[in-house]
Enzyme design. Structure first.
Site, PDB file in Angstrom:
ATOM      1  N   GLU A  13      -5.918  -9.438 -38.029  1.00 16.74           N
ATOM      2  CA  GLU A  13      -5.481  -9.838 -36.805  1.00 16.74           C
ATOM      3  C   GLU A  13      -5.652  -8.786 -35.820  1.00 16.74           C
ATOM      4  O   GLU A  13      -5.901  -9.150 -34.712  1.00 16.74           O
ATOM      5  CB  GLU A  13      -3.930 -10.155 -36.855  1.00 16.74           C
ATOM      6  CG  GLU A  13      -3.648 -11.501 -37.582  1.00 16.74           C
ATOM      7  CD  GLU A  13      -2.154 -11.718 -37.828  1.00 16.74           C
ATOM      8  OE1 GLU A  13      -2.003 -12.858 -38.251  1.00 16.74           O
ATOM      9  OE2 GLU A  13      -1.431 -10.821 -37.662  1.00 16.74           O
ATOM     10  N   GLY A  79       1.750 -21.613 -38.290  1.00 13.00           N
ATOM     11  CA  GLY A  79       1.854 -23.185 -38.749  1.00 13.00           C
ATOM     12  C   GLY A  79       2.203 -24.130 -37.917  1.00 13.00           C
ATOM     13  O   GLY A  79       3.073 -23.914 -37.089  1.00 13.00           O
ATOM     14  N   MET A 176       6.281 -15.637 -38.781  1.00  8.72           N
ATOM     15  CA  MET A 176       7.197 -14.669 -39.474  1.00  8.72           C
ATOM     16  C   MET A 176       7.558 -13.406 -38.528  1.00  8.72           C
ATOM     17  O   MET A 176       8.302 -12.461 -39.165  1.00  8.72           O
ATOM     18  CB  MET A 176       6.592 -14.308 -40.818  1.00  8.72           C
ATOM     19  CG  MET A 176       6.603 -15.396 -41.690  1.00  8.72           C
ATOM     20  SD  MET A 176       5.775 -14.889 -43.324  1.00  8.72           S
ATOM     21  CE  MET A 176       7.236 -14.203 -44.120  1.00  8.72           C
ATOM     22  N   GLU A 177       6.983 -13.115 -37.413  1.00  6.83           N
ATOM     23  CA  GLU A 177       7.270 -11.945 -36.581  1.00  6.83           C
ATOM     24  C   GLU A 177       7.433 -12.228 -35.256  1.00  6.83           C
ATOM     25  O   GLU A 177       8.169 -11.361 -34.645  1.00  6.83           O
ATOM     26  CB  GLU A 177       5.848 -11.094 -36.661  1.00  6.83           C
ATOM     27  CG  GLU A 177       5.503 -10.607 -38.088  1.00  6.83           C
ATOM     28  CD  GLU A 177       4.741 -11.539 -38.727  1.00  6.83           C
ATOM     29  OE1 GLU A 177       4.717 -11.639 -39.866  1.00  6.83           O
ATOM     30  OE2 GLU A 177       4.129 -12.337 -38.278  1.00  6.83           O
ATOM     31  N   ASP A 200      -2.464 -23.661 -40.377  1.00  6.31           N
ATOM     32  CA  ASP A 200      -2.347 -24.573 -41.147  1.00  6.31           C
ATOM     33  C   ASP A 200      -1.286 -25.396 -40.672  1.00  6.31           C
ATOM     34  O   ASP A 200      -0.859 -25.301 -39.496  1.00  6.31           O
ATOM     35  CB  ASP A 200      -1.565 -24.171 -42.431  1.00  6.31           C
ATOM     36  CG  ASP A 200      -0.549 -23.085 -41.995  1.00  6.31           C
ATOM     37  OD1 ASP A 200       0.662 -23.679 -42.179  1.00  6.31           O
ATOM     38  OD2 ASP A 200      -0.469 -22.078 -42.089  1.00  6.31           O
TER      39      ASP A 200
END
Length: 232
Positions: A13, A79, A176-177, A200
């Site tokens: 990233e 996602g 997640m962050e 996704d």
């Protein structure tokens, strides 16, 4: 904004951004390498935080304390939680919250952090509007959405869990962050923006799709960040 902190959870990233930096020095702290230098003639600090909320929160606090950043941008993948948001599209945070914060046993609603004034962290409107404008200029082959980013220490790949997140939190995407970075920025009164490219659909196909589409999704965030930095 004279110095910008840019956080990615994974090497993929931020590696392309680091390659484009000039006058670079690297300092290690808390197991993270902080790249200090110039990008598009702007002062930046770029760092891979590692995956998950704790890593992200620690990383953000170091950026604020040690490097006196004036804004933080978090780039990465997520996602999708909406049918119309497709793989490759970008979501820009209007706000963020934790989907795995659960103090309902004490009478709080899901997602509410006990004894805090707010559990929903609002992104900086100037950064948001700039990102929206730039994204349409540099990523003409995809859609850009502005909406809520959900965070939790879970990779969502189950349709039932996905539907529960949609019902409870009205999110646009899940990762997640972001909320940990936003939470830390909020406490320090630092403007922030979370940028997420969709890798996704956060359902049973997520594990397979993530590996296939991650690289293309990151290409879109790199294009966007370079365009933003140039205009800040």
């Amino acid at each position: 904004m004279r110095k910008i902190g840019i956080i990615g959870a994974m090497d993929e990233e931020v590696s392309r951004l680091k390659e484009m930096m000039k006058n670079v020095s690297v300092i290690e702290k808390a197991g993270m390498d902080f790249y200090i230098g110039q990008l598009k003639e702007k002062e930046v600090v770029i760092v891979k935080s590692g995956i998950g909320k704790v890593n992200a929160g620690i990383c953000t606090q170091i950026l604020i304390d040690q490097y006196q950043i004036e804004a933080v941008i978090n780039t990465g993948v997520a996602g999708s939680l909406k049918n119309e948001i497709n793989i490759g599209d970008i979501v820009l945070s209007t706000d963020t919250l934790y989907h795995d914060m659960d103090a309902t046993g004490f009478g709080y609603k899901l997602g509410v952090i006990p004894r805090m004034e707010t559990s929903i962290f609002q992104a900086d409107t100037i950064l948001l509007e700039l990102a929206k404008k730039v994204c349409k200029e540099v990523n003409k082959d995809i859609q850009v959405f502005c909406g809520r980013v959900l965070s939790g220490d879970q990779f969502i790949s189950n349709q039932n869990v996905k539907e529960r997140l949609i019902k409870n939190f009205s999110g646009y995407c899940t990762e997640m962050e972001g909320a940990a970075i936003a939470h830390t920025a909020y406490l320090n009164k630092i403007p922030f923006l979370i940028i997420r490219a969709i890798s996704d659909k956060a359902d049973s196909s997520a594990t397979m799709d993530y590996g296939i589409f991650e690289e293309k999704a990151i290409e879109h965030t790199v294009n966007l960040l370079l365009g933003m930095i140039e205009k800040l």
